[in-house]
Motif scaffolding. Structure first.
Motif, PDB file in Angstrom:
ATOM      1  N   VAL A  77       5.156 -17.553 -13.939  1.00 52.54           N
ATOM      2  CA  VAL A  77       3.985 -16.702 -14.122  1.00 52.54           C
ATOM      3  C   VAL A  77       3.485 -16.213 -12.769  1.00 52.54           C
ATOM      4  O   VAL A  77       3.331 -16.986 -11.825  1.00 52.54           O
ATOM      5  CB  VAL A  77       2.862 -17.472 -14.852  1.00 52.54           C
ATOM      6  N   LEU A  78       3.212 -14.909 -12.691  1.00 56.08           N
ATOM      7  CA  LEU A  78       2.622 -14.299 -11.515  1.00 56.08           C
ATOM      8  C   LEU A  78       1.328 -13.605 -11.879  1.00 56.08           C
ATOM      9  O   LEU A  78       1.220 -12.995 -12.952  1.00 56.08           O
ATOM     10  CB  LEU A  78       3.575 -13.274 -10.886  1.00 56.08           C
ATOM     11  N   GLY A  79       0.356 -13.688 -10.987  1.00 56.43           N
ATOM     12  CA  GLY A  79      -0.879 -12.931 -11.157  1.00 56.43           C
ATOM     13  C   GLY A  79      -0.733 -11.551 -10.552  1.00 56.43           C
ATOM     14  O   GLY A  79       0.026 -11.337  -9.607  1.00 56.43           O
ATOM     15  N   VAL A  80      -1.480 -10.578 -11.108  1.00 54.80           N
ATOM     16  CA  VAL A  80      -1.392  -9.186 -10.664  1.00 54.80           C
ATOM     17  C   VAL A  80      -2.802  -8.663 -10.415  1.00 54.80           C
ATOM     18  O   VAL A  80      -3.726  -8.907 -11.209  1.00 54.80           O
ATOM     19  CB  VAL A  80      -0.686  -8.314 -11.726  1.00 54.80           C
ATOM     20  N   ALA A  81      -2.994  -7.957  -9.303  1.00 52.19           N
ATOM     21  CA  ALA A  81      -4.302  -7.398  -8.970  1.00 52.19           C
ATOM     22  C   ALA A  81      -4.118  -6.066  -8.258  1.00 52.19           C
ATOM     23  O   ALA A  81      -3.049  -5.799  -7.682  1.00 52.19           O
ATOM     24  CB  ALA A  81      -5.092  -8.373  -8.091  1.00 52.19           C
ATOM     25  N   ARG A  82      -5.170  -5.213  -8.307  1.00 48.29           N
ATOM     26  CA  ARG A  82      -5.143  -3.943  -7.562  1.00 48.29           C
ATOM     27  C   ARG A  82      -6.389  -3.865  -6.699  1.00 48.29           C
ATOM     28  O   ARG A  82      -7.351  -4.613  -6.886  1.00 48.29           O
ATOM     29  CB  ARG A  82      -5.060  -2.746  -8.498  1.00 48.29           C
ATOM     30  N   SER A  83      -6.337  -2.935  -5.726  1.00 48.73           N
ATOM     31  CA  SER A  83      -7.462  -2.810  -4.807  1.00 48.73           C
ATOM     32  C   SER A  83      -7.609  -1.361  -4.374  1.00 48.73           C
ATOM     33  O   SER A  83      -6.745  -0.507  -4.656  1.00 48.73           O
ATOM     34  CB  SER A  83      -7.246  -3.710  -3.587  1.00 48.73           C
ATOM     35  N   THR A  84      -8.692  -1.068  -3.689  1.00 50.48           N
ATOM     36  CA  THR A  84      -8.924   0.236  -3.073  1.00 50.48           C
ATOM     37  C   THR A  84      -9.343  -0.004  -1.627  1.00 50.48           C
ATOM     38  O   THR A  84      -9.958  -1.023  -1.306  1.00 50.48           O
ATOM     39  CB  THR A  84     -10.032   1.011  -3.800  1.00 50.48           C
ATOM     40  N   PHE A  85      -8.994   0.989  -0.775  1.00 51.97           N
ATOM     41  CA  PHE A  85      -9.377   0.847   0.630  1.00 51.97           C
ATOM     42  C   PHE A  85      -9.316   2.219   1.284  1.00 51.97           C
ATOM     43  O   PHE A  85      -8.362   2.975   1.063  1.00 51.97           O
ATOM     44  CB  PHE A  85      -8.445  -0.132   1.357  1.00 51.97           C
ATOM     45  N   GLU A  86     -10.336   2.545   2.070  1.00 51.56           N
ATOM     46  CA  GLU A  86     -10.385   3.811   2.803  1.00 51.56           C
ATOM     47  C   GLU A  86     -10.137   3.542   4.279  1.00 51.56           C
ATOM     48  O   GLU A  86     -10.506   2.505   4.812  1.00 51.56           O
ATOM     49  CB  GLU A  86     -11.755   4.477   2.617  1.00 51.56           C
ATOM     50  N   GLY A  87      -9.543   4.520   4.939  1.00 51.85           N
ATOM     51  CA  GLY A  87      -9.298   4.382   6.366  1.00 51.85           C
ATOM     52  C   GLY A  87      -7.929   3.821   6.667  1.00 51.85           C
ATOM     53  O   GLY A  87      -7.163   3.459   5.762  1.00 51.85           O
ATOM     54  N   ALA A  88      -7.610   3.732   7.969  1.00 52.02           N
ATOM     55  CA  ALA A  88      -6.287   3.280   8.399  1.00 52.02           C
ATOM     56  C   ALA A  88      -6.305   1.892   9.031  1.00 52.02           C
ATOM     57  O   ALA A  88      -5.264   1.309   9.288  1.00 52.02           O
ATOM     58  CB  ALA A  88      -5.686   4.273   9.388  1.00 52.02           C
TER      59      ALA A  88
ATOM     60  N   VAL B 119       0.862  -1.181   0.000  1.00 55.71           N
ATOM     61  CA  VAL B 119       0.000   0.000   0.000  1.00 55.71           C
ATOM     62  C   VAL B 119       0.897   1.229   0.000  1.00 55.71           C
ATOM     63  O   VAL B 119       1.728   1.408   0.894  1.00 55.71           O
ATOM     64  CB  VAL B 119      -0.926   0.020   1.237  1.00 55.71           C
ATOM     65  N   PHE B 120       0.722   2.095  -1.020  1.00 55.39           N
ATOM     66  CA  PHE B 120       1.506   3.315  -1.147  1.00 55.39           C
ATOM     67  C   PHE B 120       0.578   4.527  -1.048  1.00 55.39           C
ATOM     68  O   PHE B 120      -0.616   4.447  -1.364  1.00 55.39           O
ATOM     69  CB  PHE B 120       2.242   3.361  -2.496  1.00 55.39           C
ATOM     70  N   ALA B 121       1.145   5.657  -0.635  1.00 59.08           N
ATOM     71  CA  ALA B 121       0.365   6.907  -0.570  1.00 59.08           C
ATOM     72  C   ALA B 121       1.291   8.073  -0.894  1.00 59.08           C
ATOM     73  O   ALA B 121       2.502   7.995  -0.696  1.00 59.08           O
ATOM     74  CB  ALA B 121      -0.255   7.074   0.807  1.00 59.08           C
TER      75      ALA B 121
END
Length: 834
Positions: free
Chosen positions: A440-451, A393-395
């Motif tokens: 082979v590697l799978g790749v995914a992204r996500s979203t999340f609010e809060g700490a 997780v980056f910001a």
């Protein structure tokens, strides 16, 4: 992450380092050890042979035989010098190994990151630690990123402990995830581990099985020698009534029986063998490993970096949005860039893994704008799960987040919620790419609010992005390595975390035999013990492996009485490396945890070195057995020639005195410890099957051969004795002919026992300069004792006629040369495999 690095202090200056080291010393655990020279002298002075020499010398002086007493004193000095020299050779070899095996650490000094030996760390140093390393000194954390450590070395608790800024790190603990910058607070004996270590100084290292076998053998011989010594002393005293003279004759026999050369030979062979392996780029951490190498019957190897080049190239990718596969170099479409971008964010910011390095490189070449300087990591889920995945997780300063994951395709698919037909399509693409030998590697992204991030990364709402495929070609020499293992009767098994299709394809490209079937880690975990033992006998490829499954395989092979060698480089390999008989860590890509758990380290990560190591192990073991068989064979005629004339009441009951026996001992010592240690490997050594772990250092067949050799030499010496007596020769001339017979038999025995398979004419081609030197010295010294009058008078010899000399020499040769006929029969019936 780059911004974080810039905020780190510049560390100590060179002047501050020197000042701190003067005040606190080096970062080494200091123990109360006496000097090596003093230790060697003390050990030599307590050896049974030394004590016997002192006793014999004292008796000579008390009897008024000053010249013999002086000779014994000189012999004491010479024997001691040889023992100290041998100890010095062994100690120097071990010191060289210790220096080369010293771990390194990363510190920041003068604003630059340096790699230094852990011994050079000083309090106040700014130290960097990360996953896979051991903490080299006690320190206080300045900044940590998802840091957790295993502190079981201090606490006994096996689970990992989370650490944050301000917490303390302890020397010897293992970093299981993340990284940290920290200030060193204590080194050496001042660390918590050092304080514990002081209480462990009295703990002795347990002897190896071979050492115990040799120790029992020598003890039995010593007990037998003590019994016969008392018997001979009693018989002589009964006949002569002279206590001192009887004692001297008993000491003669005691010296002839005690095989003190055997433990010396063992120590020399193991230490010098470890040093020779070091010269070949193989660091042996314990010399006992040398004796195990020749027994290795199974080698378990990982794939990446051992079988392959470990230079992962991004070879292809699959963009799920457009259901499109892109080949290398064709990355400029938006959908391909998205896959690369997400995969890069799921990688470490300062990658050391070749796949992550390739992703960073591809991102730098294709991204319209490089966002890496603007974002920093705020949370991390380290690699975990079965099969594994990881999430970062980056910001940035504006609070925007990037959440990216990569891992085994099945792990990524399991948390993305694709429809079954979509998931089936992805699995088909995975199999197609893996079938080409790609990882082979799978790749995914996500979203999340809060700490309040969820405890498990799988709980995040992921969207499947695609697949990245890497090609790591097999090493150019790996096919010949597999062939060498096969020729030596050693089974090879591939144990990897990669998927089955990729591993099978790479194995086929590498020329690996027996890779038609594979078993996964989950299947291993579900097997019963008996079922698993049968499976590991038949199957040679194990995929999607995790630590517990690796450990089960190693233990199943050990239960089958196999001697198991295993390669590894990661933290997760630690338990299996420790459990294997021979744990093999990679010098370049291996973590400190792996190196700590392993028993040897390949400095250049080249598996072909293991072929050399096993060959060296077999050679050392074979040469040690030759030396021991030589010792057994030559001691028997000395013992019997001293004993039988007395017990049988022959006319010259004491044909040899202590000076003769010690002369023989001085010749035999260098022969077994120096000559045989330098013998080259026999040409059929690597065509023989491994030595079973249950075999003792001398089985009955080998021991009986040596006993028979000794008895035949005894027959030669005693026949010469009887010939001299029946020819009316006096005691001095009889002694001379018996001694010449024994010495000529010793010279030929040294040559004949260079191989128990090939003829002496064949072994003449072996290159061993020390052999020629020792044998030449033996012949010259023997001639000197006969033909130089003062020496002849001292040894009570008399110059024989040429005919008598030739007869004695011929008797010695005949008592040994019969062995060549035995070897000829063996070659005819038991030819080596080509």
């Amino acid at each position: 992450m780059k911004q974080q690095r810039m905020q780190i202090p510049p560390g100590l200056t060179d002047e501050q380092v020197i000042e701190s080291r003067l005040r606190h010393g080096t970062n080494e655990l200091q123990s109360k050890e006496e000097s090596g020279l003093f230790s060697a002298i003390r050990q030599t002075a307590t050896e049974p042979m030394f004590l016997l020499l002192v006793a014999a010398g004292a008796v000579y002086f008390m009897l008024g035989e000053i010249s013999e007493g002086i000779f014994m004193a000189a012999a004491i000095v010479l024997v001691s010098a040889i023992s100290v020299y041998q100890d010095s050779r062994s100690r120097n070899a071990l010191q060289a190994l210790k220096k080369l095996n010293q771990p390194s650490a990363r510190v920041i000094r003068n604003g630059r990151e340096l790699q230094i030996p852990t011994a050079d760390i000083v309090p106040g140093d700014l130290m960097v630690v990360e996953e896979g390393e051991q903490v080299p000194a006690d320190a206080r954390i300045l900044r940590a990123v998802d840091l957790s450590l295993n502190e079981s070395i201090l606490t006994g608790e096996a689970f990992a402990v989370r650490k944050n800024g301000g917490d303390v790190l302890y020397q010897g603990t293992a970093v299981t995830s993340g990284m940290a910058w920290c200030e060193v607070t204590a080194t050496g004996n001042g660390t918590e581990l050092g304080k514990i270590g002081k209480s462990m100084e009295q703990i002795k290292v347990e002897k190896s099985p071979l050492q115990k076998q040799i120790g029992r053998f020598v003890t039995k011989m010593a007990v037998a020698g003590a019994g016969v010594f008392l018997l001979v002393w009693g018989i002589n005293f009964y006949h002569s009534g002279n206590v001192l003279d009887s004692l001297l004759k008993g000491l003669t026999l005691a010296m002839s029986i005690l095989p003190e050369e055997i433990p010396v030979a063992f120590t020399t062979f193991m230490a010098i063998g470890a040093w020779r392996l070091m010269q070949m780029g193989i660091i042996v951490k314990q010399t006992q490993t040398v004796e195990t190498l020749g027994s290795a019957s199974v080698i378990c190897t990982d794939k990446t970096g051992t079988i392959t080049e470990n230079r992962m190239e991004l070879a292809a990718l699959y963009a799920h949005a457009g259901r499109q596969v892109y080949d290398a170099g064709n990355w400029h479409q938006a959908s391909a860039q998205e896959v690369i971008t997400v995969a890069m964010w799921a990688s470490e910011t300062q990658p050391f893994d070749p796949m992550e390095t390739a992703l960073h490189k591809a991102y730098g070449q294709t991204a319209p704008t490089d966002l890496r300087p603007a974002f920093h990591m705020v949370h991390e889920y380290p690699l975990g799960g079965k099969p594994p995945m990881m999430t970062h997780v980056f910001a940035n300063a504006a609070g925007e987040r990037i959440i990216a994951a990569k891992g085994a395709p099945e792990a990524i698919l399991a948390c993305c919620g694709l429809r079954e037909e979509e998931a089936a399509g992805v699995r088909a693409q995975t199999e197609a790419l893996a079938g080409k030998g790609y990882r082979v590697l799978g790749v995914a992204r996500s979203t999340f609010e809060g700490a309040a991030y969820p405890a498990e990364q799988q709980s995040l709402p992921f969207v499947f992005i695609g697949l990245v495929a890497f090609y790591d070609p097999p090493k150019h020499n790996i096919g010949s390595v597999f062939a060498s293992f096969d020729e030596a009767g050693i089974r090879t098994k591939i144990i990897t975390g990669d998927n089955t299709a990729t591993t099978v394809s790479i194995a086929r490209q590498a020329g690996f035999k027996g890779g038609e079937r594979a078993i996964t880690g989950d299947e291993i975990a579900n097997m019963q013990a008996g079922e698993l033992e049968e499976a590991v006998k038949e199957v040679n490829i194990f995929t999607r492996m995790f630590p517990a499954a690796k450990l089960r395989i190693i233990n199943a092979l050990k239960a089958d009485r196999q001697v198991v060698a295993m390669t590894g480089d990661g933290v997760n390999d630690g338990p299996a490396l420790k459990a294997a008989h021979i744990g093999i860590a990679m010098g370049h890509k291996g973590t400190e945890i792996a190196k700590k758990a392993a028993s040897l380290v390949l400095t250049d990560d080249d598996l072909s070195k293991m072929v050399d190591a096993i060959a060296m192990g077999r050679k050392i073991y074979a040469n040690l057995k030759k030396a021991i068989q030589y010792i057994v064979s030559i001691h028997i005629p000395i013992i019997l020639t001293v004993t039988l004339p007395l017990l049988l009441g022959w006319i010259y009951p004491n044909i040899f005195t202590p000076v003769h026996v010690i002369f023989l001992e001085l010749i035999m010592g260098p022969t077994c410890s120096i000559v045989y240690e330098n013998e080259p490997m026999e040409q059929n050594t690597m065509q023989q099957p491994p030595r079973p772990a249950t075999v003792t250092f001398l089985n009955w067949r080998e021991l009986s051969t040596s006993i028979l050799q000794g008895l035949m030499i005894t027959a030669g010496t005693l026949c010469m004795y009887q010939y001299a007596v029946h020819s009316g020769l006096d005691e001095d001339l009889t002694r001379t002919l018996v001694f010449v017979t024994l010495m000529s038999a010793n010279v030929l025995l040294t040559l004949v026992n260079r191989s128990f398979f090939y003829s002496v004419l064949h072994t003449f081609r072996y290159h061993n300069r020390l052999l020629r030197f020792v044998l030449l010295v033996s012949v010259l010294l023997t001639a000197a004792t006969i033909y130089i009058p003062p020496f002849a008078a001292f040894f009570q010899f008399r110059q024989p006629a040429v005919q008598q000399l030739l007869l004695a020499t011929g008797a010695g040769v005949l008592s040994v040369i019969w062995m060549e006929a035995w070897k000829w029969v063996r070659r005819a019936s038991d030819r080596p495999r080509k």
